[in-house]
Design a protein around this motif. Structure first.
Motif, PDB file in Angstrom:
ATOM      1  N   PHE A   1       9.107  -0.510   4.478  1.00 52.59           N
ATOM      2  CA  PHE A   1       8.584   0.839   4.729  1.00 52.59           C
ATOM      3  C   PHE A   1       9.328   1.559   3.890  1.00 52.59           C
ATOM      4  CE2 PHE A   1       4.529   0.239   7.636  1.00 52.59           C
ATOM      5  CZ  PHE A   1       4.844  -0.894   7.347  1.00 52.59           C
ATOM      6  N   THR A   2       9.456   2.447   3.443  1.00 46.77           N
ATOM      7  CA  THR A   2       9.786   3.213   2.432  1.00 46.77           C
ATOM      8  C   THR A   2       9.115   4.901   2.520  1.00 46.77           C
ATOM      9  OG1 THR A   2      11.013   2.721   1.356  1.00 46.77           O
ATOM     10  CG2 THR A   2      11.108   4.816   0.595  1.00 46.77           C
TER      11      THR A   2
ATOM     12  N   LEU B   1       0.532  -0.789  -0.155  1.00 40.23           N
ATOM     13  CA  LEU B   1      -0.128   0.413  -0.074  1.00 40.23           C
ATOM     14  C   LEU B   1       1.045   1.040   0.045  1.00 40.23           C
ATOM     15  CD1 LEU B   1      -2.968  -0.731   2.342  1.00 40.23           C
ATOM     16  CD2 LEU B   1      -3.171  -0.179  -0.112  1.00 40.23           C
ATOM     17  N   ARG B   2       0.624   2.048  -0.110  1.00 35.81           N
ATOM     18  CA  ARG B   2       1.190   3.355  -0.386  1.00 35.81           C
ATOM     19  C   ARG B   2       0.288   4.585  -0.420  1.00 35.81           C
ATOM     20  NH1 ARG B   2       1.606   8.087  -4.601  1.00 35.81           N
ATOM     21  NH2 ARG B   2       4.003   8.963  -4.363  1.00 35.81           N
ATOM     22  N   LEU B   3       0.387   5.302   1.169  1.00 35.63           N
ATOM     23  CA  LEU B   3      -0.086   6.319   2.114  1.00 35.63           C
ATOM     24  C   LEU B   3       0.639   7.627   1.742  1.00 35.63           C
ATOM     25  CD1 LEU B   3      -0.513   4.308   5.272  1.00 35.63           C
ATOM     26  CD2 LEU B   3      -1.795   4.319   4.039  1.00 35.63           C
TER      27      LEU B   3
ATOM     28  N   LEU C   1       3.779   6.647   2.730  1.00 36.47           N
ATOM     29  CA  LEU C   1       4.401   6.023   3.149  1.00 36.47           C
ATOM     30  C   LEU C   1       4.146   4.981   2.094  1.00 36.47           C
ATOM     31  CD1 LEU C   1       6.014   5.349   5.434  1.00 36.47           C
ATOM     32  CD2 LEU C   1       3.839   4.297   6.586  1.00 36.47           C
ATOM     33  N   GLN C   2       5.379   3.917   2.082  1.00 39.86           N
ATOM     34  CA  GLN C   2       5.331   3.204   0.980  1.00 39.86           C
ATOM     35  C   GLN C   2       5.371   2.278   1.716  1.00 39.86           C
ATOM     36  OE1 GLN C   2       4.292   2.701  -2.651  1.00 39.86           O
ATOM     37  NE2 GLN C   2       4.215   0.146  -2.629  1.00 39.86           N
TER      38      GLN C   2
ATOM     39  N   GLY D   1       7.033  12.611  10.952  1.00 35.55           N
ATOM     40  CA  GLY D   1       6.788  11.108  10.687  1.00 35.55           C
ATOM     41  C   GLY D   1       5.298   9.983  10.510  1.00 35.55           C
ATOM     42  N   TRP D   2       5.259   8.842  10.186  1.00 37.34           N
ATOM     43  CA  TRP D   2       4.103   8.367  10.493  1.00 37.34           C
ATOM     44  C   TRP D   2       3.947   7.537  12.130  1.00 37.34           C
ATOM     45  CZ3 TRP D   2      -0.075   7.792   6.943  1.00 37.34           C
ATOM     46  CH2 TRP D   2       0.402   8.541   5.989  1.00 37.34           C
ATOM     47  N   TYR D   3       3.081   7.474  12.300  1.00 36.95           N
ATOM     48  CA  TYR D   3       2.881   7.060  13.266  1.00 36.95           C
ATOM     49  C   TYR D   3       1.679   6.159  12.610  1.00 36.95           C
ATOM     50  CZ  TYR D   3       4.081  10.925  15.718  1.00 36.95           C
ATOM     51  OH  TYR D   3       5.019  11.502  17.156  1.00 36.95           O
TER      52      TYR D   3
END
Length: 123
Positions: free
Chosen positions: A67-68, A18-20, A80-81, A35-37
């Motif tokens: 994750f990237t 998934l790509r967010l 977020l990939q 950041g991603w939480y």
């Protein structure tokens, strides 16, 4: 006030991707580390990936290599990939600006959180 709008979540099978996206507004995006939480049921929200204004990234061990995180400062958007997803990645994912010396101790900057985007990894 700052706005944070997450999107891109969904239901995927283990091993899927998934790509967010996190669209921001109301502040100067380019100066902040972002950041991603994620927050799973019964657990605290945890920071899993960060990216500085200059593109330097960091990840917690649980997602490293899978994750990237990336950003497009011109679009005020962070991504977020997520590859090789596991059931334990199931959570609501949120973005925020962060500050601190290390991903283990960084804290969120903005008091207002978005609605998040649900990621469910299940067969």
């Amino acid at each position: 006030q700052v706005q944070l709008v997450e999107s891109g979540g969904g239901l995927v099978q283990p091993g899927g991707s998934l790509r967010l996206s996190c669209a921001t507004s109301g502040t100067i995006f380019m100066i902040w580390t972002m950041g991603w939480y994620r927050q799973a049921p019964g657990k605290q929200r945890e920071l899993v990936a960060t990216i500085t204004s200059g593109g330097r990234t960091n990840y917690v061990d649980l997602v490293k290599g899978r994750f990237t995180i990336s950003r497009d400062n011109a679009k005020n958007t962070v991504y977020l990939q997520m590859n090789s997803l596991k059931p334990e990645d199931t959570a609501i994912y949120y973005c925020n600006a962060v500050q601190g010396d290390d991903i283990a101790t960084m804290r969120s900057v903005f008091g207002s959180w978005g609605q998040g985007t649900q990621v469910t990894v299940s067969s």
